[in-house]
Design an enzyme around this catalytic site. Structure first.
Site, mmCIF file in Angstrom:
data_model
loop_
_atom_site.group_PDB
_atom_site.id
_atom_site.type_symbol
_atom_site.label_atom_id
_atom_site.label_comp_id
_atom_site.label_asym_id
_atom_site.label_seq_id
_atom_site.Cartn_x
_atom_site.Cartn_y
_atom_site.Cartn_z
ATOM 1 N N GLU A 1 45.798 41.997 39.738
ATOM 2 C CA GLU A 1 46.606 40.950 40.627
ATOM 3 C C GLU A 1 46.224 39.577 40.212
ATOM 4 O O GLU A 1 47.036 38.643 40.108
ATOM 5 C CB GLU A 1 46.537 41.028 42.168
ATOM 6 C CG GLU A 1 47.354 42.409 42.499
ATOM 7 C CD GLU A 1 47.178 42.712 43.968
ATOM 8 O OE1 GLU A 1 45.592 42.805 44.248
ATOM 9 O OE2 GLU A 1 47.909 42.939 44.627
ATOM 10 N N GLY B 1 42.937 44.124 42.932
ATOM 11 C CA GLY B 1 42.863 42.775 43.020
ATOM 12 C C GLY B 1 42.608 41.985 41.600
ATOM 13 O O GLY B 1 43.071 40.903 41.296
ATOM 14 N N GLU C 1 44.820 51.140 44.253
ATOM 15 C CA GLU C 1 44.791 51.066 45.825
ATOM 16 C C GLU C 1 45.121 52.359 46.595
ATOM 17 O O GLU C 1 44.477 52.674 47.377
ATOM 18 C CB GLU C 1 45.590 49.694 46.419
ATOM 19 C CG GLU C 1 45.068 48.439 45.970
ATOM 20 C CD GLU C 1 45.386 47.944 44.638
ATOM 21 O OE1 GLU C 1 46.050 48.690 43.793
ATOM 22 O OE2 GLU C 1 45.251 46.758 44.305
ATOM 23 N N ALA D 1 39.387 44.164 44.748
ATOM 24 C CA ALA D 1 38.698 43.617 46.011
ATOM 25 C C ALA D 1 37.291 44.260 46.267
ATOM 26 O O ALA D 1 37.266 45.379 45.758
ATOM 27 C CB ALA D 1 39.756 43.679 47.097
HETATM 28 C C1 3H9 Z 1 41.699 46.050 46.151
HETATM 29 O O1 3H9 Z 1 41.782 45.441 44.981
HETATM 30 C C2 3H9 Z 1 42.947 45.426 47.021
HETATM 31 C C3 3H9 Z 1 43.803 44.373 46.254
HETATM 32 O O2 3H9 Z 1 45.068 44.677 46.209
HETATM 33 C C4 3H9 Z 1 43.478 43.129 47.100
HETATM 34 C C5 3H9 Z 1 43.962 43.167 48.523
HETATM 35 C C6 3H9 Z 1 43.483 41.781 49.311
HETATM 36 N N1 3H9 Z 1 34.127 47.075 45.507
HETATM 37 O O3 3H9 Z 1 31.973 53.780 40.405
HETATM 38 P P1 3H9 Z 1 30.755 53.449 39.846
HETATM 39 C C7 3H9 Z 1 30.619 49.934 43.394
HETATM 40 S S1 3H9 Z 1 41.361 47.411 46.441
HETATM 41 C C8 3H9 Z 1 32.939 47.351 45.979
HETATM 42 O O4 3H9 Z 1 29.443 54.311 40.081
HETATM 43 P P2 3H9 Z 1 31.736 53.534 37.188
HETATM 44 C C9 3H9 Z 1 30.367 51.244 43.567
HETATM 45 O O5 3H9 Z 1 30.321 51.662 45.088
HETATM 46 C C10 3H9 Z 1 40.109 47.875 45.121
HETATM 47 N N2 3H9 Z 1 31.937 48.063 45.412
HETATM 48 O O6 3H9 Z 1 30.916 53.000 38.225
HETATM 49 C C11 3H9 Z 1 28.906 51.517 42.762
HETATM 50 O O7 3H9 Z 1 28.019 51.053 43.725
HETATM 51 P P3 3H9 Z 1 26.610 51.593 43.802
HETATM 52 C C12 3H9 Z 1 40.898 48.364 43.993
HETATM 53 C C13 3H9 Z 1 32.630 48.549 44.096
HETATM 54 O O8 3H9 Z 1 31.485 52.519 36.052
HETATM 55 C C14 3H9 Z 1 29.106 50.429 41.656
HETATM 56 O O9 3H9 Z 1 30.026 49.440 42.124
HETATM 57 N N3 3H9 Z 1 39.800 48.708 43.094
HETATM 58 C C15 3H9 Z 1 33.855 48.406 43.696
HETATM 59 O O10 3H9 Z 1 31.611 54.978 37.162
HETATM 60 C C16 3H9 Z 1 29.280 51.172 40.403
HETATM 61 O O11 3H9 Z 1 30.341 51.932 40.497
HETATM 62 C C17 3H9 Z 1 39.597 49.992 42.751
HETATM 63 O O12 3H9 Z 1 39.719 50.836 43.574
HETATM 64 C C18 3H9 Z 1 34.572 47.424 44.432
HETATM 65 N N4 3H9 Z 1 35.875 47.424 44.183
HETATM 66 O O13 3H9 Z 1 33.146 53.247 37.631
HETATM 67 C C19 3H9 Z 1 38.296 50.269 41.691
HETATM 68 N N5 3H9 Z 1 34.103 49.289 42.585
HETATM 69 O O14 3H9 Z 1 26.060 51.522 42.446
HETATM 70 C C20 3H9 Z 1 37.171 51.002 42.496
HETATM 71 C C21 3H9 Z 1 32.926 49.638 42.309
HETATM 72 O O15 3H9 Z 1 25.709 51.173 44.986
HETATM 73 N N6 3H9 Z 1 36.036 51.392 41.330
HETATM 74 N N7 3H9 Z 1 32.087 49.539 43.396
HETATM 75 O O16 3H9 Z 1 26.767 52.994 44.201
HETATM 76 C C22 3H9 Z 1 36.127 52.084 40.491
HETATM 77 O O17 3H9 Z 1 37.077 52.670 40.189
HETATM 78 C C23 3H9 Z 1 34.962 52.410 39.588
HETATM 79 O O18 3H9 Z 1 34.019 51.740 40.208
HETATM 80 C C24 3H9 Z 1 34.898 51.637 38.229
HETATM 81 C C25 3H9 Z 1 33.463 51.882 37.556
HETATM 82 C C26 3H9 Z 1 35.939 52.466 37.246
HETATM 83 C C27 3H9 Z 1 35.322 50.117 38.261
#
Ligand code: 3H9
Length: 705
Positions: free
Chosen positions: A110, A107, A130, A63
């Site tokens: 999911e 998500g 999450e 999400a």
């Molecule tokens: C969820 O899904 C709930 C569900 O159950 C549904 C409920 C209804 N959203 O980390 P990076 C941005 S909860 C918005 O530097 P990497 C991040 O802020 C979600 N923004 O890159 C950054 O922005 P900026 C569950 C996001 O290659 C840019 O993208 N998912 C999101 O080192 C690059 O990110 C997670 O918790 C997001 N979901 O790592 C995953 N994700 O460039 C969270 C990233 O402006 N994300 N951004 O600084 C991660 O673990 C890492 O970002 C990922 C990439 C491994 C994907």
């Protein structure tokens, strides 16, 4: 079609591609776009199957986390969530194949689990992270995952949030085929094979759910693990409960239960704090005046001076990142001892199964012991990690200045001393910077990067990039005594000692912070770090002490008695051979003596007073640090404290925590302490202003967004 989602045909297969860079989060428009594409595919008689794939670097990272803050602040109403999309995917008469590369997280997984099949490249990762944001899966992840991977694995994935690599996910049945070559090609081929064949919807696959009796032990041990390893956290327990609901309730009721638990978590302070930390860890890398395109020097070889606890840990950090490192000591004996510690640390990791003997051998081979500066002329970075004394540091910097190549970064691991003064010993202050690692350097994630007044932009950019390579969170801070972390730690540990002098038990002081969620209490931390360290630093700065201002008395006395903490078997506590602490009568006697000498009549001190004095000493100093520009933004302080000082992430860091209490309340308490204890508690003007304006530190720092 929405611009975020594209639709194409590939010989009887519809391909729906998500294009929402950088990570294809499910931002508004994405679910709608996928639904549109699916509708089109199902209405087209030439289409026999559907592939759902991500453009760019990942499938779907989850999400859009930014949306959560809008919901909890009331800016946005919570919509219907992802369920309509997920049911549509699952109920599609034509099979939908999720084609996964990069990440299918939260998500994203999911969505994938609502598809008829999942195929993935071997390097992809899948997970329900999450819980790391203080929430639980909110789109039936806790209900579909156990149906695919079994209850035990689903609990583990939802409780701890760690991702699975594709080979493991395939072995569990979460991935149906691993695609070795081109993902889209492989997925389309798979889709053609699946077209027209019957498939069972994931929500109807109940075979792996087992009976409540058979699952009882799984949930009991998960809850026990949460109690021990996830102290004070709400989301892991909610995640366990939600998976348990999957095993006890029909799918639709389980989804409702998950929804209820998800909402509880989403609106909790813990979730707000952890989301603040998620964005904060990324925000600290964005530095005004040092744009991301600033050229950085490549760091291919490192050299370290000093093979003590810090130098050895730093050497391991470089070796762990695959960077060869020279490690220099003044004497053969000290060098052998340093190398021995490194070897033992690596061997302990092998014994614990963290990595193989082969990996240990590779890492060890990257560390070359040295007794002189031979080879230092080739280093891209030289890190000084000698004892904390200005004269010695300046001597070392003068020496390396004469050897290092012009583009070599000269870093000091000083924890308190002036980078400018250290740089003045060289002919190139623009190349000098502080790299303050935290002990044990190979474990702690924080790297305080200290900018001197002459430090070049390129050296800052190099340091920030290097922090990432080394697996650290780099936070840029300004030059002052103790920088951000230790400068705030001073008042914090000072109050801990004052509290004991005034009547609190040593254990009560430590317990108050442990109960708050800190990894350790302040006095136990002193024993771990070594009481001699602060003692030596205080001697260095004695000339700056202001006469008449109350000074803590106990730690200098303990250090003077040779009680340096764990390493000498005694400090605030006595330690047995397994480093288990116990109360020490000698310390009790010392405390009584010190109280008598200082004319202090001991009083009962409540846990609330202990907690407030310790935490607000951090907050008040943090506010000064912000005012002086030593930290750029409040969140920088939070990230320093969480990654370097064991501050609980679910409290968001000291500045965020103060926001959650209310700055007016924090200030009122600080004023009370000021009245009672004098000048050391003078409220920081920034705190006074924010409290007056009804603002928070977070609002003050929102310019950083
Ligand atoms: C969820 O899904 C709930 C569900 O159950 C549904 C409920 C209804 N959203 O980390 P990076 C941005 S909860 C918005 O530097 P990497 C991040 O802020 C979600 N923004 O890159 C950054 O922005 P900026 C569950 C996001 O290659 C840019 O993208 N998912 C999101 O080192 C690059 O990110 C997670 O918790 C997001 N979901 O790592 C995953 N994700 O460039 C969270 C990233 O402006 N994300 N951004 O600084 C991660 O673990 C890492 O970002 C990922 C990439 C491994 C994907």
């Amino acid at each position: 079609m929405s611009e975020l989602v594209q639709y194409a045909l590939a010989g009887g297969v519809a391909v729906i591609t998500i294009q929402n860079p950088p990570v294809n989060a499910l931002s508004p428009g994405v679910p709608e776009g996928i639904l549109d594409g699916l509708g089109k595919a199902n209405a087209d008689d030439t289409v026999r199957a559907v592939v759902l794939i991500g453009g760019g670097r990942s499938f779907i990272a989850g999400a859009d986390i930014k949306e959560f803050g809008k919901i909890t602040s009331g800016e946005k109403k919570r919509g219907v969530g992802l369920h309509p999309l997920l049911y549509a995917l699952e109920d599609s008469p034509k099979p939908v194949i999720a084609a996964i590369h990069g990440q299918a997280f939260g998500g994203g997984l999911e969505v994938a689990m609502s598809c008829a099949y999942r195929v993935a490249v071997p390097t992809a990762q899948v997970g329900q992270p999450e819980v790391k944001l203080g929430i639980i899966p909110g789109a039936a992840g806790t209900q579909r995952l156990p149906r695919l991977v079994g209850v035990a694995k689903a609990v583990e994935m939802c409780q701890f949030g760690n991702p699975l690599k594709v080979p493991a996910a395939a072995a569990l049945g979460l991935i149906d085929r691993v695609i070795e070559g081109d993902l889209l090609e492989g997925a389309v081929a798979f889709a053609r094979e699946a077209a027209g064949k019957p498939f069972v919807k994931v929500r109807e696959r109940n075979g792996k759910l087992r009976t409540p009796d058979a699952n009882a032990a799984i949930f009991a041990s998960a809850r026990e693990a949460a109690r021990k390893r996830q102290r004070g956290l709400l989301a892991p327990l909610a995640a366990i409960n939600a998976v348990e609901a999957a095993t006890r309730l029909p799918f639709e009721d389980g989804v409702k239960e998950e929804q209820r638990l998800f909402e509880d978590c989403l609106f909790s302070t813990q979730s707000k704090a952890l989301i603040h930390v998620f964005f904060g860890e990324r925000a600290v890398a964005k530095i005004p005046g040092v744009p991301s395109e600033t050229p950085a020097y490549p760091i291919r070889r490192a050299a370290i001076i000093g093979a003590g606890t810090m130098g050895g840990g730093i050497a391991m950090t470089y070796a762990n990142a695959g960077i060869p490192v020279l490690l220099k000591e003044a004497t053969r004996q000290a060098l052998d001892r340093g190398m021995d510690v490194i070897r033992k640390n690596y061997a302990a990791s092998v014994a614990k199964g963290r990595f193989s003997q082969e990996v240990m051998d590779q890492r060890l081979a990257l560390v070359t012991p040295a007794l002189n500066y031979e080879g230092f002329e080739e280093a891209d970075i030289i890190v000084e990690a000698v004892f904390e004394g200005m004269a010695l540091k300046k001597q070392v910097f003068a020496e390396i200045d004469s050897i290092a190549k012009p583009e070599c970064v000269l870093a000091s691991n000083t924890s308190t001393l002036s980078i400018d003064e250290i740089a003045s010993a060289t002919t190139r202050p623009h190349m000098v910077i502080g790299h303050h690692f935290f002990s044990p350097a190979n474990v702690m994630r924080l790297l305080e990067i200290v900018r001197g007044k002459a430090t070049g932009k390129e050296v800052i950019a190099t340091s920030m990039a290097l922090a990432r390579t080394l697996g650290k969170v780099g936070v840029l801070v300004g030059n002052c005594r103790g920088f951000v972390g230790n400068r705030m730690f001073g008042p914090y540990r000072r109050e801990a000692q004052f509290l004991v002098e005034e009547g609190a038990d040593i254990e009560a002081v430590d317990r108050a912070m442990y109960d708050f969620g800190m990894a350790m209490g302040p006095l136990a931390v002193g024993d771990l770090a070594g009481l001699d360290v602060g003692w030596r630093i205080r001697k260095e700065f004695r000339h700056l002490e202001i006469p008449g201002v109350r000074k803590p008395l106990l730690e200098d006395r303990l250090a003077g008695m040779g009680r340096f903490g764990q390493k000498t078997g005694s400090g605030w506590y006595h330690y047995d051979e397994n480093r288990r602490p116990s109360k020490d009568l000698i310390v009790e006697e010392l405390i009584a003596r010190v109280r008598e000498e200082a004319g202090i009549t001991p009083r009962h001190i409540s846990q609330e007073e202990i907690t407030d004095r310790l935490l607000y000493s951090l907050v008040n100093e943090g506010a000064r640090i912000l005012e002086e520009g030593i930290a750029l933004w409040p969140v920088d302080i939070d990230i320093v404290y969480i990654n370097g000082y064991g501050f609980p992430a679910h409290r968001g860091g000291p500045m965020f925590h103060a926001d959650t209490v209310g700055l007016d309340k924090v200030l009122a308490r600080i004023r009370e302490f000021h009245d009672r204890h004098g000048a050391l508690w003078t409220p920081a003007p920034l705190l006074e202003r924010l409290a007056r304006e009804g603002k928070t530190f977070t609002q003050e720092g929102s310019k950083h967004a």
